[in-house]
Design an enzyme around this catalytic site. Structure first.
Site, mmCIF file in Angstrom:
data_model
loop_
_atom_site.group_PDB
_atom_site.id
_atom_site.type_symbol
_atom_site.label_atom_id
_atom_site.label_comp_id
_atom_site.label_asym_id
_atom_site.label_seq_id
_atom_site.Cartn_x
_atom_site.Cartn_y
_atom_site.Cartn_z
ATOM 1 N N ASN A 85 -8.916 1.352 -6.128
ATOM 2 C CA ASN A 85 -8.165 0.232 -5.555
ATOM 3 C C ASN A 85 -7.880 0.576 -4.096
ATOM 4 O O ASN A 85 -7.035 1.417 -3.807
ATOM 5 C CB ASN A 85 -6.870 0.016 -6.337
ATOM 6 C CG ASN A 85 -6.006 -1.080 -5.726
ATOM 7 O OD1 ASN A 85 -6.467 -1.882 -4.916
ATOM 8 N ND2 ASN A 85 -4.732 -1.105 -6.107
ATOM 9 N N LYS A 133 -6.572 -1.219 -1.787
ATOM 10 C CA LYS A 133 -5.344 -1.822 -1.246
ATOM 11 C C LYS A 133 -5.616 -2.390 0.158
ATOM 12 O O LYS A 133 -6.631 -3.038 0.380
ATOM 13 C CB LYS A 133 -4.211 -0.802 -1.280
ATOM 14 C CG LYS A 133 -3.998 -0.212 -2.673
ATOM 15 C CD LYS A 133 -2.770 0.644 -2.774
ATOM 16 C CE LYS A 133 -2.644 1.204 -4.186
ATOM 17 N NZ LYS A 133 -1.407 1.987 -4.360
ATOM 18 N N HIS A 190 -0.386 -5.340 -10.645
ATOM 19 C CA HIS A 190 -0.146 -4.042 -10.018
ATOM 20 C C HIS A 190 1.316 -3.945 -9.606
ATOM 21 O O HIS A 190 1.943 -4.938 -9.235
ATOM 22 C CB HIS A 190 -1.061 -3.861 -8.800
ATOM 23 C CG HIS A 190 -1.069 -2.467 -8.273
ATOM 24 N ND1 HIS A 190 -0.070 -1.980 -7.459
ATOM 25 C CD2 HIS A 190 -1.941 -1.438 -8.460
ATOM 26 C CE1 HIS A 190 -0.335 -0.717 -7.156
ATOM 27 N NE2 HIS A 190 -1.463 -0.361 -7.751
ATOM 28 N N GLU A 211 2.792 -3.000 -7.037
ATOM 29 C CA GLU A 211 3.123 -3.506 -5.708
ATOM 30 C C GLU A 211 3.214 -5.026 -5.707
ATOM 31 O O GLU A 211 3.982 -5.607 -4.934
ATOM 32 C CB GLU A 211 2.095 -2.995 -4.696
ATOM 33 C CG GLU A 211 2.228 -1.495 -4.461
ATOM 34 C CD GLU A 211 0.927 -0.813 -4.083
ATOM 35 O OE1 GLU A 211 -0.073 -1.520 -3.802
ATOM 36 O OE2 GLU A 211 0.903 0.435 -4.087
ATOM 37 N N GLU A 260 0.374 2.521 -14.952
ATOM 38 C CA GLU A 260 0.695 3.079 -13.645
ATOM 39 C C GLU A 260 2.208 3.248 -13.517
ATOM 40 O O GLU A 260 2.914 2.294 -13.184
ATOM 41 C CB GLU A 260 0.190 2.157 -12.538
ATOM 42 C CG GLU A 260 -1.319 2.035 -12.468
ATOM 43 C CD GLU A 260 -1.776 1.519 -11.119
ATOM 44 O OE1 GLU A 260 -2.596 2.178 -10.489
ATOM 45 O OE2 GLU A 260 -1.282 0.470 -10.688
ATOM 46 N N GLY A 296 1.399 6.614 -5.039
ATOM 47 C CA GLY A 296 1.497 6.899 -3.617
ATOM 48 C C GLY A 296 2.573 7.897 -3.246
ATOM 49 O O GLY A 296 2.854 8.089 -2.063
ATOM 50 N N SER A 334 -1.325 8.613 -8.312
ATOM 51 C CA SER A 334 -1.649 9.869 -7.625
ATOM 52 C C SER A 334 -2.716 10.668 -8.363
ATOM 53 O O SER A 334 -2.654 11.893 -8.450
ATOM 54 C CB SER A 334 -0.379 10.705 -7.416
ATOM 55 O OG SER A 334 0.535 10.042 -6.568
#
Length: 251
Positions: A9, A11, A94, A96, A167, A173, A213
């Protein structure tokens, strides 16, 4: 036997030159025929990524989609438009999108349904925040997101066209990674929940990725867990050599 699925991904990273170089390197190396490999570029590079990777065996997808087929939604992209440029997959839910863009479980489900209706395969993301984990709510949060995203789906559609990505929000991140034991615990919970709703035969076919990560140094131990079937990778997927190491997780 579930086929591993390693997906990058990207992003809001990379530019045209770096994506062109990445695709050329990946295509030159070739990908394994026993692992599904996918990349999810920014929308402005989606069509040219599809073209650059044509014939390589790498699947290409969008990072989200709008549920409506068309309309006055400035800046949004419909599932049909993702499909129209040659993509085969889309990510929905996701963290985010959930926590930065404010998408609810209902929003995520609408996007999942739109993707499936347009012929896209879907990666459905679920996961808890650090506050939810510390409050011992991981199981409840993940089960709620999973139920909202899958209940009522046709059995075969779920088994063959929907991938679940666990996730943990606290590991995305941040450099933190769930231990293999933590990842396996939640992946087993997801499969158990799917077994309860859809039956063991269907649940055993569903691909469940881990994301958070993931990097070349930890992918092998994560992939060794019995219910971890792949990885949805952010930062470590931006470099072709790093991504190649992830694909060759067992070598």
């Amino acid at each position: 036997m579930r086929r591993p699925f390693i997906a990058g991904n990207w992003k809001m990273h990379l530019d045209r030159a770096s994506i062109t170089a990445f695709c050329a390197a990946l295509k030159a190396k070739g990908v394994r025929d026993d692992v599904t490999v996918g990349v999810f570029p920014p929308f402005v590079y989606l069509a040219e990524t599809v073209q650059a990777l044509a014939g390589s065996g790498v699947v290409v997808g969008g990072q989200t989609c709008r549920p409506e087929p068309k309309g006055a939604f400035t800046g949004e992209v419909a599932a049909g438009q993702v499909k129209d440029v040659g993509a085969s997959h889309v990510i929905v839910g996701h963290s985010e999108r959930r926590h930065v863009m404010g998408e609810t479980d209902a929003d995520v489900r609408a996007r999942l349904d739109a993707g499936l209706e347009c012929g896209l395969d879907v990666i459905l993301c679920v996961g808890e925040t650090i506050e939810e984990r510390e409050a011992d709510r991981t199981g409840d949060v993940v089960a709620t997101q999973l139920d909202a995203g899958t209940q009522g789906l046709d059995d075969e559609v779920l088994a063959s066209r929907v991938t679940i990505a666990y996730e943990p929000v606290w590991a995305i991140g941040t450099g933190l990674t769930a231990t293999p034991e933590q990842a396996q615990e939640v992946h087993a919970l997801i499969r158990s929940r799917l077994t309860t709703v859809f039956g063991e035969g269907i649940a055993d076919r569903v691909i469940i990725q881990y994301g958070g990560s993931v990097k070349p140094g930890n992918v092998a131990t994560l992939m060794a867990c019995p219910d971890v079937d792949g990885a949805l990778v952010g930062g470590a997927s931006l470099d072709p050599d790093s991504f190649a190491s992830l694909i060759d997780f067992d070598k």
